[in-house]
Design an enzyme around this catalytic site. Structure first.
Site, PDB file in Angstrom:
ATOM      1  N   ARG A 122      -1.624  -8.441   4.775  1.00  0.00           N
ATOM      2  CA  ARG A 122      -2.826  -8.116   5.928  1.00  0.00           C
ATOM      3  C   ARG A 122      -4.216  -8.706   5.381  1.00  0.00           C
ATOM      4  O   ARG A 122      -5.159  -8.466   4.762  1.00  0.00           O
ATOM      5  CB  ARG A 122      -3.010  -6.304   4.044  1.00  0.00           C
ATOM      6  CG  ARG A 122      -2.211  -5.694   4.492  1.00  0.00           C
ATOM      7  CD  ARG A 122      -2.097  -4.934   4.070  1.00  0.00           C
ATOM      8  NE  ARG A 122      -1.609  -3.269   4.972  1.00  0.00           N
ATOM      9  CZ  ARG A 122      -1.420  -1.727   4.332  1.00  0.00           C
ATOM     10  NH1 ARG A 122      -1.105  -2.164   3.295  1.00  0.00           N
ATOM     11  NH2 ARG A 122      -1.096  -1.318   5.168  1.00  0.00           N
ATOM     12  N   GLN A 127      -4.752  -8.455  11.016  1.00  0.00           N
ATOM     13  CA  GLN A 127      -4.131  -6.874  11.315  1.00  0.00           C
ATOM     14  C   GLN A 127      -3.567  -6.700  12.269  1.00  0.00           C
ATOM     15  O   GLN A 127      -3.260  -5.106  12.278  1.00  0.00           O
ATOM     16  CB  GLN A 127      -5.644  -6.753  11.520  1.00  0.00           C
ATOM     17  CG  GLN A 127      -6.271  -5.696   9.809  1.00  0.00           C
ATOM     18  CD  GLN A 127      -7.770  -5.429  10.612  1.00  0.00           C
ATOM     19  OE1 GLN A 127      -8.855  -5.852  11.200  1.00  0.00           O
ATOM     20  NE2 GLN A 127      -8.283  -5.009   9.066  1.00  0.00           N
ATOM     21  N   ASP A 130      -0.215  -5.364  11.787  1.00  0.00           N
ATOM     22  CA  ASP A 130       0.303  -4.703  10.589  1.00  0.00           C
ATOM     23  C   ASP A 130       1.032  -3.456  10.244  1.00  0.00           C
ATOM     24  O   ASP A 130       0.310  -2.760  10.977  1.00  0.00           O
ATOM     25  CB  ASP A 130      -0.535  -4.584   9.700  1.00  0.00           C
ATOM     26  CG  ASP A 130      -0.284  -3.350   7.963  1.00  0.00           C
ATOM     27  OD1 ASP A 130       0.170  -3.238   8.264  1.00  0.00           O
ATOM     28  OD2 ASP A 130      -1.889  -3.807   7.526  1.00  0.00           O
ATOM     29  N   SER A 133       0.267  -0.853   8.226  1.00  0.00           N
ATOM     30  CA  SER A 133      -0.078   0.185   8.854  1.00  0.00           C
ATOM     31  C   SER A 133      -0.497   1.284  10.801  1.00  0.00           C
ATOM     32  O   SER A 133      -0.751   2.663   9.801  1.00  0.00           O
ATOM     33  CB  SER A 133      -1.759  -0.598   8.944  1.00  0.00           C
ATOM     34  OG  SER A 133      -2.557  -0.944   7.875  1.00  0.00           O
ATOM     35  N   TYR A 228      -3.807  -2.953  -3.816  1.00  0.00           N
ATOM     36  CA  TYR A 228      -3.313  -1.552  -3.700  1.00  0.00           C
ATOM     37  C   TYR A 228      -2.974  -1.551  -5.073  1.00  0.00           C
ATOM     38  O   TYR A 228      -3.834  -1.618  -6.267  1.00  0.00           O
ATOM     39  CB  TYR A 228      -1.578  -2.473  -3.640  1.00  0.00           C
ATOM     40  CG  TYR A 228      -1.165  -2.784  -2.333  1.00  0.00           C
ATOM     41  CD1 TYR A 228      -0.634  -2.403  -1.654  1.00  0.00           C
ATOM     42  CD2 TYR A 228      -1.247  -3.889  -2.743  1.00  0.00           C
ATOM     43  CE1 TYR A 228      -0.112  -2.242  -0.450  1.00  0.00           C
ATOM     44  CE2 TYR A 228      -0.639  -4.176  -0.735  1.00  0.00           C
ATOM     45  CZ  TYR A 228      -0.903  -3.564   0.288  1.00  0.00           C
ATOM     46  OH  TYR A 228       0.084  -4.047   1.427  1.00  0.00           O
TER      47      TYR A 228
HETATM   48  P1  NAD Z   1       0.273   1.934  -0.562  1.00  0.00           P
HETATM   49  O1  NAD Z   1       0.866   2.599   0.796  1.00  0.00           O
HETATM   50  O2  NAD Z   1       1.287   1.231  -0.795  1.00  0.00           O
HETATM   51  O3  NAD Z   1       0.575   3.152  -1.458  1.00  0.00           O
HETATM   52  C1  NAD Z   1      -0.543   4.909  -1.039  1.00  0.00           C
HETATM   53  C2  NAD Z   1      -1.459   5.359  -1.680  1.00  0.00           C
HETATM   54  O4  NAD Z   1      -0.924   5.548  -2.746  1.00  0.00           O
HETATM   55  C3  NAD Z   1      -2.197   3.869  -2.086  1.00  0.00           C
HETATM   56  O5  NAD Z   1      -4.035   4.539  -1.502  1.00  0.00           O
HETATM   57  C4  NAD Z   1      -2.603   4.108  -3.491  1.00  0.00           C
HETATM   58  O6  NAD Z   1      -3.875   3.699  -4.411  1.00  0.00           O
HETATM   59  C5  NAD Z   1      -2.080   5.468  -4.003  1.00  0.00           C
HETATM   60  N1  NAD Z   1      -1.188   5.402  -5.213  1.00  0.00           N
HETATM   61  C6  NAD Z   1      -0.417   4.794  -6.333  1.00  0.00           C
HETATM   62  N2  NAD Z   1      -0.231   5.396  -7.226  1.00  0.00           N
HETATM   63  C7  NAD Z   1      -1.014   6.639  -7.254  1.00  0.00           C
HETATM   64  C8  NAD Z   1      -0.918   7.160  -8.219  1.00  0.00           C
HETATM   65  N3  NAD Z   1      -0.459   7.491  -9.721  1.00  0.00           N
HETATM   66  N4  NAD Z   1      -1.393   8.373  -7.882  1.00  0.00           N
HETATM   67  C9  NAD Z   1      -2.316   8.694  -6.802  1.00  0.00           C
HETATM   68  N5  NAD Z   1      -2.407   7.654  -5.820  1.00  0.00           N
HETATM   69  C10 NAD Z   1      -2.044   6.621  -6.218  1.00  0.00           C
HETATM   70  O7  NAD Z   1      -1.117   1.713  -0.028  1.00  0.00           O
HETATM   71  P2  NAD Z   1      -1.473   1.583   1.545  1.00  0.00           P
HETATM   72  O8  NAD Z   1      -1.539   3.097   2.462  1.00  0.00           O
HETATM   73  O9  NAD Z   1      -0.872   0.103   1.363  1.00  0.00           O
HETATM   74  O10 NAD Z   1      -2.757   0.681   1.274  1.00  0.00           O
HETATM   75  C11 NAD Z   1      -3.109  -0.043   0.239  1.00  0.00           C
HETATM   76  C12 NAD Z   1      -4.355  -0.839   0.287  1.00  0.00           C
HETATM   77  O11 NAD Z   1      -4.656  -1.688   1.556  1.00  0.00           O
HETATM   78  C13 NAD Z   1      -5.616   0.092   0.661  1.00  0.00           C
HETATM   79  O12 NAD Z   1      -6.701  -0.317   0.035  1.00  0.00           O
HETATM   80  C14 NAD Z   1      -5.695  -0.140   1.831  1.00  0.00           C
HETATM   81  O13 NAD Z   1      -7.683  -0.227   2.163  1.00  0.00           O
HETATM   82  C15 NAD Z   1      -5.683  -1.540   2.153  1.00  0.00           C
HETATM   83  N6  NAD Z   1      -5.548  -2.107   3.493  1.00  0.00           N
HETATM   84  C16 NAD Z   1      -5.556  -3.308   4.274  1.00  0.00           C
HETATM   85  C17 NAD Z   1      -5.522  -3.395   5.207  1.00  0.00           C
HETATM   86  C18 NAD Z   1      -6.205  -4.793   5.407  1.00  0.00           C
HETATM   87  O14 NAD Z   1      -6.802  -5.293   5.419  1.00  0.00           O
HETATM   88  N7  NAD Z   1      -5.706  -5.575   6.998  1.00  0.00           N
HETATM   89  C19 NAD Z   1      -4.753  -2.687   6.079  1.00  0.00           C
HETATM   90  C20 NAD Z   1      -3.856  -1.308   5.531  1.00  0.00           C
HETATM   91  C21 NAD Z   1      -4.280  -1.151   4.174  1.00  0.00           C
END
Ligand code: NAD
Length: 417
Positions: A122, A127, A130, A133, A228
């Site tokens: 990521r 991007q 991805d 996403s 994460y």
């Molecule tokens: P994910 O699918 O791994 O998890 C979903 C959400 O669940 C996350 O926000 C996580 O913090 C939350 N979570 C985990 N345990 C929990 C708990 N016990 N209680 C409540 N919530 C809990 O995450 P994701 O949607 O793939 O995104 C993760 C991170 O990656 C975020 O910070 C997002 O902004 C980032 N991201 C970056 C890029 C990029 O830079 N290209 C792209 C997509 C996402």
């Protein structure tokens, strides 16, 4: 002479997505590929054969995979499919490799060069590639639509001459990509939205979408590697459970999206919490395929508890918005494939040292090469051989298939999955 690229019809039942669109076919032709799309491949995404033809693809049949240098897929190829692929063919798909090491080993044996799109780093450069996403965004949206459809009251506040309908209260647990889209969607439908996450950074994003962030003081920040979440300590889990228990009883709709990389989904909603909700409330567990955030959720079913709460456990939720999901997924694939092609010579030229290639490459030259899989695949291979030698080994049921302790009424998910 150009190289051949094949887009098959997905064989997994209920998978409506397809790995190319008329738009990406045009772009693939621009890269110098001859593009063959299996007849009917786009049917589940409302992409007619004629549209692919108009874009310049040739319509083919499953057997055309055998002549292809590149195969674009949604799901990991089955062993039957692999048997028809050419050695050395590049196969790009969502491979779901962890926990399926035996299948990855089969890909290696078939001699294909397999890339797992969901392992794309990521980073800014990637991007547009991805898939996590692009698909999670649609899943978050669809979770709210599914919840609204199951909910037998209205979501927005309505002030009418005949009286006022109160706005539904929606609570989103996990504010990553899917959760944030769920918040935005629920807000657009007029619900009063609260959300929680264990990463403090999520708080600002939740607030910027007009929802209230719910977080306990005991839990400052559980951000782990790469943005994460990390797993909570027992004490943090207790504090979180206390916070949720008080909040959830007042909610009409709960959408859970919480995941921790490499771990089963955290259990956030317990049976007593479900029991505290009023009849007609709806819970959608988007983590159901990874073990589930909600006690009693069943993958592929809508469970109705004794107290009349519906727990929705649809699988492949992005696939329930297949037409949109395919368009985004196809673009993700194209963006990555473009980096594997020499645009001047119009031929494949994979840079095996590129960080995107290294991160996603599972199999090459007959071997499993992904560092995280090398060991596990060898172990699975051994188990496979044993099974072939006569021992009938039962695979452990996936955690998501775990049933509820009681026996509530269930209804199978609708046909899409
Ligand atoms: P994910 O699918 O791994 O998890 C979903 C959400 O669940 C996350 O926000 C996580 O913090 C939350 N979570 C985990 N345990 C929990 C708990 N016990 N209680 C409540 N919530 C809990 O995450 P994701 O949607 O793939 O995104 C993760 C991170 O990656 C975020 O910070 C997002 O902004 C980032 N991201 C970056 C890029 C990029 O830079 N290209 C792209 C997509 C996402």
């Amino acid at each position: 002479m150009g190289q051949t690229l094949f887009v098959p019809r997905e064989v997994l039942e209920g998978e409506g997505r397809v790995a190319a669109s008329p738009d990406t076919v045009k772009r693939l032709l621009g890269l110098g590929f001859e593009v063959i799309v299996e007849a009917g491949a786009g049917a589940g995404s409302r992409l007619a054969d004629a549209e692919f033809e108009k874009a310049g693809a040739r319509l083919g049949k499953a057997g055309d995979a055998g002549g292809a240098d590149v195969i674009l897929k949604v799901r990991r190829p089955t062993r039957e499919e692999l048997a028809g692929y050419r050695k050395g063919a590049l196969v790009l798909a969502m491979m779901d490799p962890f926990g399926h090491e035996g299948e990855v080993a089969a890909m290696a044996r078939a001699g294909v060069v397999g890339f797992a799109m969901e392992l794309m780093p990521r980073i800014t450069r990637a991007q547009s590639m991805d898939v996590l996403s692009s698909q999670a965004n649609l899943a978050g949206y669809r979770a709210v639509i599914d919840a609204a459809a199951e909910y037998d009251r209205a979501l927005p506040m309505m002030m009418t001459a005949a009286g006022t309908v109160p706005a539904a209260k929606v609570f989103v647990m996990g504010a990553g990509v899917a959760g944030l889209q769920a918040i935005a969607t629920a807000r657009r439908l007029g619900a009063v939205v609260t959300a929680t996450d264990v990463r403090a950074a999520a708080g600002e994003q939740v607030a910027s979408l007009g929802a209230k962030f719910v977080m306990t003081d005991a839990l400052k920040d559980a951000s782990g590697e790469g943005g994460y979440a990390r797993e909570l300590t027992e004490e943090e889990k207790r504090a979180q459970a206390e916070l949720i228990a008080g909040h959830i009883a007042k909610q009409d709709i709960v959408i859970t999206t919480a995941l921790i990389p490499g771990r089963p989904a955290p259990r956030l909603v317990t049976a007593p919490m479900v029991a505290s909700m009023r009849a007609g409330s709806v819970i959608v567990d988007l983590a159901v395929e990874r073990g589930g955030n909600v006690e009693g959720a069943q993958a592929g079913s809508v469970v109705v508890t004794d107290n009349g709460v519906k727990i929705v456990g649809h699988v492949n939720v992005a696939g329930r918005v297949a037409a949109s999901a395919s368009l985004l997924y196809a673009r993700n694939l194209f963006a990555f494939l473009e980096t594997l092609v020499d645009k001047e010579k119009k031929q494949l030229a994979v840079d095996w040292e590129d960080e995107l290639v290294k991160a996603t490459l599972l199999t090459r030259d007959g071997a499993v090469v992904h560092p995280r899989l090398v060991e596990a695949a060898a172990a699975a291979e051994g188990a496979d051989d044993e099974a072939r030698a006569g021992g009938r080994r039962r695979r452990a049921a996936p955690a998501g298939a775990r049933g509820a302790s009681r026996k509530p009424a269930t209804r199978k998910s609708r046909g899409e999955n």
